[in-house]
Design a protein around this motif. Structure first.
Motif, PDB file in Angstrom:
ATOM      1  N   UNK A   1       0.855  -1.189   0.000  1.00 42.38           N
ATOM      2  CA  UNK A   1       0.000   0.000   0.000  1.00 42.38           C
ATOM      3  C   UNK A   1       0.888   1.236   0.000  1.00 42.38           C
TER       4      UNK A   1
ATOM      5  N   UNK B   1       1.842  -5.562   4.090  1.00 38.82           N
ATOM      6  CA  UNK B   1       1.605  -4.775   2.878  1.00 38.82           C
ATOM      7  C   UNK B   1       0.418  -3.827   2.989  1.00 38.82           C
ATOM      8  N   UNK B   2      -0.549  -4.142   3.861  1.00 45.36           N
ATOM      9  CA  UNK B   2      -1.751  -3.317   3.974  1.00 45.36           C
ATOM     10  C   UNK B   2      -1.879  -2.858   5.422  1.00 45.36           C
ATOM     11  N   UNK B   3      -2.255  -1.590   5.601  1.00 46.41           N
ATOM     12  CA  UNK B   3      -2.280  -1.045   6.963  1.00 46.41           C
ATOM     13  C   UNK B   3      -3.327   0.045   7.078  1.00 46.41           C
TER      14      UNK B   3
END
Ligand SMILES: NC(=O)c1ccc[n+]([C@@H]2O[C@H](COP(=O)([O-])OP(=O)(O)OC[C@H]3O[C@@H](n4cnc5c(N)ncnc54)[C@H](O)[C@@H]3O)[C@@H](O)[C@H]2O)c1
Ligand SMILES: [Zn+2]
Ligand SMILES: [Zn+2]
Lengths: 148, 385
Positions: free
Chosen positions: A62, A80-82
């Motif tokens: 991201x 990878x995603x937050x």
């Protein structure tokens, strides 16, 4: 699967209970519908590995700045995603950043986070009350001086 | 857009916030049609979950309509009615592929204890939740489940959390048929685990709480036996009801704000020397028979609790735990709804517009006005209560 168990009668329940249990149980018509473990979606708990439909793995990173910290485990990759809601700010943000320097198996990590939370909420409240409370206090002080 | 936001312990308010945007190619944006308040939200409200930030939006139990999709989101289309499991999961990591979507490794850097959850503090990833008009949904193609045409939003809503959680709680009792199941807590999670215990062939289901209207709700809705632990000595009574042995399996559907022990409440909730009160767990250990199973679905916080581990060890018990891996349960639970075996919306004693969310929180937290569960309806379709 086991044979169907003997079903206890409401009378028996009433007699066995004897205490506060109110009213005999009323088993629903669909009782036992998921008695066979094969009908239970979570059995076995860890299934043979298989990706979910529509999965694209590994997901790409991201872009942008996370609002979350990684806890203190140097060898853990940042996922990878937050989340990006409410980025850390001010004193509470600084305390949180120190807290996340420690891994999550240290009680201090959590105590510092709770401290950060309290400081943020006191700070917010103070900022809201002071613009009203401070002038009133000063005015009160001046009036008393003038009268004295 | 309007969103519920946290304003410090015991305070929430509805305010305007920027609308969420697509931040990752697999994201989607969902317009929320219904959002529930969960017992877990009360732990946030009461300031018990570390790293809950002012201005953060709660809500991890919601349904909606797909508004916008990122370039890599596959499997859903704009305009689809969807329900979202409360965890955010990638679908392809070690745990996701093995079915434990509640343990996904791709969405939360903040702790190894849990994955990203909508609206559940920065400890759980810092994702704004669904008690708002719009919400960002990462991995929408993987996570979202379409709501079948013949299922109403409010029947789908509890499947995203409370119903799936209750079902998993009963599953974790490892019932073979014929057991006596004790369920601690008659909140929505407890109620759905009673339903599920019947479905899995429990011979008796005994419900425990200290709020009379909730016990009555359990009795009327699910035909279970009920006990108010304020009226009796719970453990002695349960043993008396079960040939002096204790229940075969016990569900803890209470979690860290358990009543019933002033000492633990003082230590855990007021002084914060332990992570809330472990009283329900201690009830469970004592009221479950030797060799029995304890299913812990109630939420507990870090870092530790005063649990009677000695008795647990000596009684050769087994504990199964975990947040519900909701996505796994969705198809089966929808089947139950479609077959008319349950109408999940019956738990919603209160339906409110989003503006009145703070009132909903108060009623639910203080167990007032017969409140069992609150649904917030941001699109204005709420029948005012
Ligand atoms: N594991 C998961 O995935 C998951 C998901 C959802 C909710 N939860 C947790 O489940 C718990 C219950 O959720 P809910 O929405 O039903 O909340 P709730 O607050 O409505 O219900 C809790 C009930 O427990 C009762 N209670 C308090 N102390 C008790 C005691 N010592 N013994 C028996 N009952 C007692 C309360 O009166 C209340 O009725 C919460 O801790 C919540 O965080 C876990
Ligand atoms: Zn929940
Ligand atoms: Zn994953």
């Amino acid at each position: 699967m086991d044979p169907t168990p003997r079903v206890i009668t409401p009378d028996e329940v009433q007699r066995k209970s004897g205490y506060q249990s109110v009213g005999p149980p009323k088993r629903p018509p669909w009782w036992g519908i998921d008695r066979d473990p094969a009908r239970r979606p979570g059995v076995p708990r860890m299934r043979q590995p298989q990706p979910w439909p529509n999965t694209r793995f590994p997901p790409e990173r991201q872009p942008g700045t996370p609002a979350v910290f990684k806890h203190g485990r140097p060898n853990k990759p940042f996922p990878p995603v937050f989340g990006t809601s409410c980025p850390p700010r001010g004193l509470s943000g600084a305390i949180r950043s120190v807290a996340y320097g420690l891994p999550d198996h240290y009680p201090t990590h959590w105590l510092l986070l709770l401290l950060g939370d309290r400081i943020e909420s006191w700070g917010t409240r103070a900022r809201r009350i002071l613009p009203v409370a401070l002038p009133v206090a000063i005015l009160g002080f001046l009036v008393r001086r003038a009268l004295a | 857009m309007k969103a519920l936001t946290y304003d410090g312990p015991y305070r929430v308010k509805v305010r305007n916030k920027p609308e969420p945007r697509i931040e990752h190619p697999q994201d989607g944006i969902v317009r929320v049609t219904a959002a529930a308040i969960c017992g877990s939200d009360l732990h946030l409200l009461h300031g018990l979950i570390p790293d809950t930030r002012i201005g953060f939006t709660f809500g991890h139990e919601f349904t909606g309509v797909v508004e916008e999709l990122g370039p890599e989101a596959q499997g859903v289309r704009k305009g689809d009615r969807v329900m979202l499991p409360f965890q955010i999961f990638c679908g392809g990591c070690y745990f996701c592929t093995r079915g434990l979507t509640s343990c996904c490794e791709s969405t939360n850097p903040a702790t190894d204890a849990g994955t990203g959850i909508y609206g559940y503090s920065h400890t759980m990833g810092g994702y704004d939740g669904g008690q708002a008009e719009y919400v960002r949904v990462p991995f929408i193609g993987v996570d979202a489940e379409k709501i079948p045409d013949d299922v109403e939003d409010l029947d789908a809503l509890p499947i995203t959390d409370a119903f799936a959680t209750g079902y998993q709680a009963a599953e974790m009792c490892e019932l073979k048929g014929g057991e006596t199941v004790l369920v601690l807590g008659c909140g929505p999670v407890g109620l759905f685990s009673m339903w599920s215990a019947w479905a899995m062939g429990a011979e008796r289901v005994i419900a425990v709480d200290h709020v009379d209207y909730r016990l009555e709700f359990a009795r009327n809705w699910l035909g279970v036996e009920t006990l108010n632990f304020r009226d009796i000595d719970l453990v002695t009574t349960i043993k008396g009801m079960t040939d002096d042995r204790g229940a075969d399996a016990t569900v803890d559907a209470v979690g860290l704000e358990a009543a019933g022990s002033p000492v633990h409440r003082a230590l855990g909730i007021y002084l914060k020397l332990e992570a809330g009160s472990p009283q329900a767990l201690n009830f469970a250990i004592h009221a479950t028979r030797k060799g029995g199973t304890i299913s812990v679905i109630g939420a507990y916080g870090p870092p530790y609790n005063g649990v009677d581990i000695g008795t647990y060890m000596n009684k050769a018990q087994r504990m199964n735990t975990g947040q519900a891996s909701v996505k796994r349960y969705m198809p089966r639970l929808l089947e139950h709804v479609q077959a008319g075996r349950i109408r999940p919306q019956q738990v919603f004693t209160h339906r409110l517009p989003l503006d009145r969310a703070p009132e909903g929180y108060r009623m639910f937290a203080q167990k007032r006005d017969g409140c069992v569960k609150v649904a917030l309806l941001p699109d204005g379709s709420a029948t005012l209560h």
